[in-house]
Design a protein around this motif. Structure first.
Motif, PDB file in Angstrom:
ATOM      1  N   ARG A 101       0.820  -1.208   0.000  1.00 11.66           N
ATOM      2  CA  ARG A 101       0.000   0.000   0.000  1.00 11.66           C
ATOM      3  C   ARG A 101       0.858   1.264   0.000  1.00 11.66           C
ATOM      4  O   ARG A 101       0.479   2.279  -0.583  1.00 11.66           O
ATOM      5  N   VAL A 102       2.000   1.206   0.660  1.00 14.98           N
ATOM      6  CA  VAL A 102       2.923   2.346   0.596  1.00 14.98           C
ATOM      7  C   VAL A 102       3.423   2.520  -0.835  1.00 14.98           C
ATOM      8  O   VAL A 102       3.494   3.639  -1.358  1.00 14.98           O
ATOM      9  N   ASN A 103       3.759   1.406  -1.492  1.00 13.54           N
ATOM     10  CA  ASN A 103       4.177   1.463  -2.895  1.00 13.54           C
ATOM     11  C   ASN A 103       3.083   2.049  -3.762  1.00 13.54           C
ATOM     12  O   ASN A 103       3.340   2.903  -4.631  1.00 13.54           O
ATOM     13  N   LEU A 104       1.863   1.611  -3.554  1.00 18.19           N
ATOM     14  CA  LEU A 104       0.739   2.096  -4.351  1.00 18.19           C
ATOM     15  C   LEU A 104       0.524   3.589  -4.134  1.00 18.19           C
ATOM     16  O   LEU A 104       0.237   4.340  -5.083  1.00 18.19           O
ATOM     17  N   TYR A 105       0.682   4.036  -2.915  1.00 20.91           N
ATOM     18  CA  TYR A 105       0.535   5.457  -2.572  1.00 20.91           C
ATOM     19  C   TYR A 105       1.581   6.299  -3.303  1.00 20.91           C
ATOM     20  O   TYR A 105       1.259   7.355  -3.873  1.00 20.91           O
ATOM     21  N   ILE A 106       2.815   5.822  -3.311  1.00 20.11           N
ATOM     22  CA  ILE A 106       3.905   6.568  -3.943  1.00 20.11           C
ATOM     23  C   ILE A 106       3.805   6.518  -5.469  1.00 20.11           C
ATOM     24  O   ILE A 106       3.917   7.544  -6.151  1.00 20.11           O
ATOM     25  N   PHE A 107       3.606   5.323  -6.027  1.00 24.30           N
ATOM     26  CA  PHE A 107       3.527   5.208  -7.479  1.00 24.30           C
ATOM     27  C   PHE A 107       2.275   5.888  -8.029  1.00 24.30           C
ATOM     28  O   PHE A 107       2.280   6.380  -9.164  1.00 24.30           O
ATOM     29  N   GLY A 108       1.213   5.919  -7.239  1.00 23.68           N
ATOM     30  CA  GLY A 108       0.028   6.671  -7.640  1.00 23.68           C
ATOM     31  C   GLY A 108       0.339   8.148  -7.750  1.00 23.68           C
ATOM     32  O   GLY A 108      -0.101   8.830  -8.691  1.00 23.68           O
ATOM     33  N   TRP A 109       1.110   8.663  -6.780  1.00 26.49           N
ATOM     34  CA  TRP A 109       1.542  10.065  -6.842  1.00 26.49           C
ATOM     35  C   TRP A 109       2.384  10.311  -8.088  1.00 26.49           C
ATOM     36  O   TRP A 109       2.174  11.298  -8.806  1.00 26.49           O
ATOM     37  N   MET A 110       3.318   9.422  -8.351  1.00 25.86           N
ATOM     38  CA  MET A 110       4.206   9.596  -9.500  1.00 25.86           C
ATOM     39  C   MET A 110       3.427   9.573 -10.812  1.00 25.86           C
ATOM     40  O   MET A 110       3.710  10.353 -11.728  1.00 25.86           O
ATOM     41  N   PHE A 111       2.416   8.701 -10.898  1.00 24.55           N
ATOM     42  CA  PHE A 111       1.623   8.615 -12.123  1.00 24.55           C
ATOM     43  C   PHE A 111       0.859   9.915 -12.373  1.00 24.55           C
ATOM     44  O   PHE A 111       0.882  10.461 -13.485  1.00 24.55           O
ATOM     45  N   VAL A 112       0.173  10.419 -11.351  1.00 23.70           N
ATOM     46  CA  VAL A 112      -0.631  11.630 -11.518  1.00 23.70           C
ATOM     47  C   VAL A 112       0.254  12.832 -11.823  1.00 23.70           C
ATOM     48  O   VAL A 112      -0.044  13.636 -12.723  1.00 23.70           O
ATOM     49  N   VAL A 113       1.353  12.962 -11.098  1.00 22.08           N
ATOM     50  CA  VAL A 113       2.243  14.104 -11.295  1.00 22.08           C
ATOM     51  C   VAL A 113       2.898  14.048 -12.671  1.00 22.08           C
ATOM     52  O   VAL A 113       3.025  15.068 -13.366  1.00 22.08           O
ATOM     53  N   THR A 114       3.307  12.850 -13.080  1.00 22.24           N
ATOM     54  CA  THR A 114       3.915  12.707 -14.406  1.00 22.24           C
ATOM     55  C   THR A 114       2.910  13.030 -15.502  1.00 22.24           C
ATOM     56  O   THR A 114       3.239  13.715 -16.484  1.00 22.24           O
TER      57      THR A 114
END
Length: 262
Positions: A101-114
């Protein structure tokens, strides 16, 4: 969330343990490399890591990840403190959520920001990733304390409010930052927003019930007992004890005592 639980059961083994700590260490490594380079070399190196939409479309796909490793502060002391702080937050989040879930939280941020950077040209400062991690930790552990300057204790919830206030000030000064900042905090809103909404709805229901109860109260001055002899009620003296006579009338303890003495 059932969907997250399903994804975790299928892909949880692919999660990167200690991802927050890994990012923090890479930021520290980038800082060290910048410090030993010449100013021109350091500038070129940071531009090599930056999320440049044009360069990404030309095939430099590493920028989709490496921009997260650019430090938000180039002071060595503050970078060391920030690294230790984020590693502590990362351990706390993994203890509460688990690595997936921590990974999902971080990669979700990276996807939206990118996506925002590539489509709209929005800035993608990695500092906001740290801020959303801080917000998540403060929401889960609001009363956890840290020592500011190793002297002043402050609870995480107040530190998060202070950080949010500084970001709000930036947006007020430059309203064009509203959508980029909102996108940078979308992962936090998705995870915690429904809980805030349901809690607000619950509080509204409690307030409504309290209001109905208050409105249903008897008018001030209403009494339930009145002595048929002296006409006193429980409002006149809360220590009075009332008894019902065979006639159906009530008599207070004082009048009973007088009658018994007489």
């Amino acid at each position: 969330m059932p969907i997250i639980s399903t994804l975790e059961s299928k892909f949880g083994r692919f999660a990167i343990p200690g991802l927050v700590q890994v990012i923090a260490m890479f930021q520290l490594l980038v800082l060290f490399m910048v410090m030993v380079m010449s100013p021109e070399g350091a500038t070129a190196y940071l531009m090599f890591l930056d999320l440049n939409p044009t360069r990404v479309m030309q095939g430099e796909v590493w920028r989709l990840v490496t921009h997260v490793f650019i430090p938000g502060n180039f002071s060595l002391i503050w970078a060391l403190i920030g690294t230790l702080f984020m590693m502590w937050i990362g351990r706390g989040l993994e203890a509460a959520w688990g690595a997936f879930r921590v990974n999902l939280y971080i990669f979700g941020w990276m996807f939206v920001v990118t996506l925002g950077a590539l489509v709209f040209g929005w800035p993608a400062p990695g500092l906001f990733l740290y801020q959303t991690l801080l917000f998540a930790f403060a929401t889960l552990f609001p009363n956890e304390e840290i020592m500011i300057y190793f002297i002043l204790p402050i609870k995480m919830k107040w530190l998060a409010f202070l950080s949010a206030g500084m970001t709000a000030f930036l947006v007020v000064r430059d309203p064009s930052l509203f959508l980029p900042v909102l996108a940078c905090h979308l992962n936090y809103l998705v995870v915690f927003g429904p809980g805030f909404v349901s809690e607000s709805a619950r509080q509204a229901r409690v307030s409504a019930r309290r209001g109905r109860y208050e409105s249903a109260k008897l008018p001030q001055g209403t009494f339930f007992h009145q002595c048929s002899v002296c006409k006193k009620t429980e409002l006149d003296d809360s220590h009075l004890d009332f008894r019902v006579l065979d006639s159906g009338d009530e008599i207070c303890s004082e009048c009973r005592a007088k009658q018994a003495g007489g």
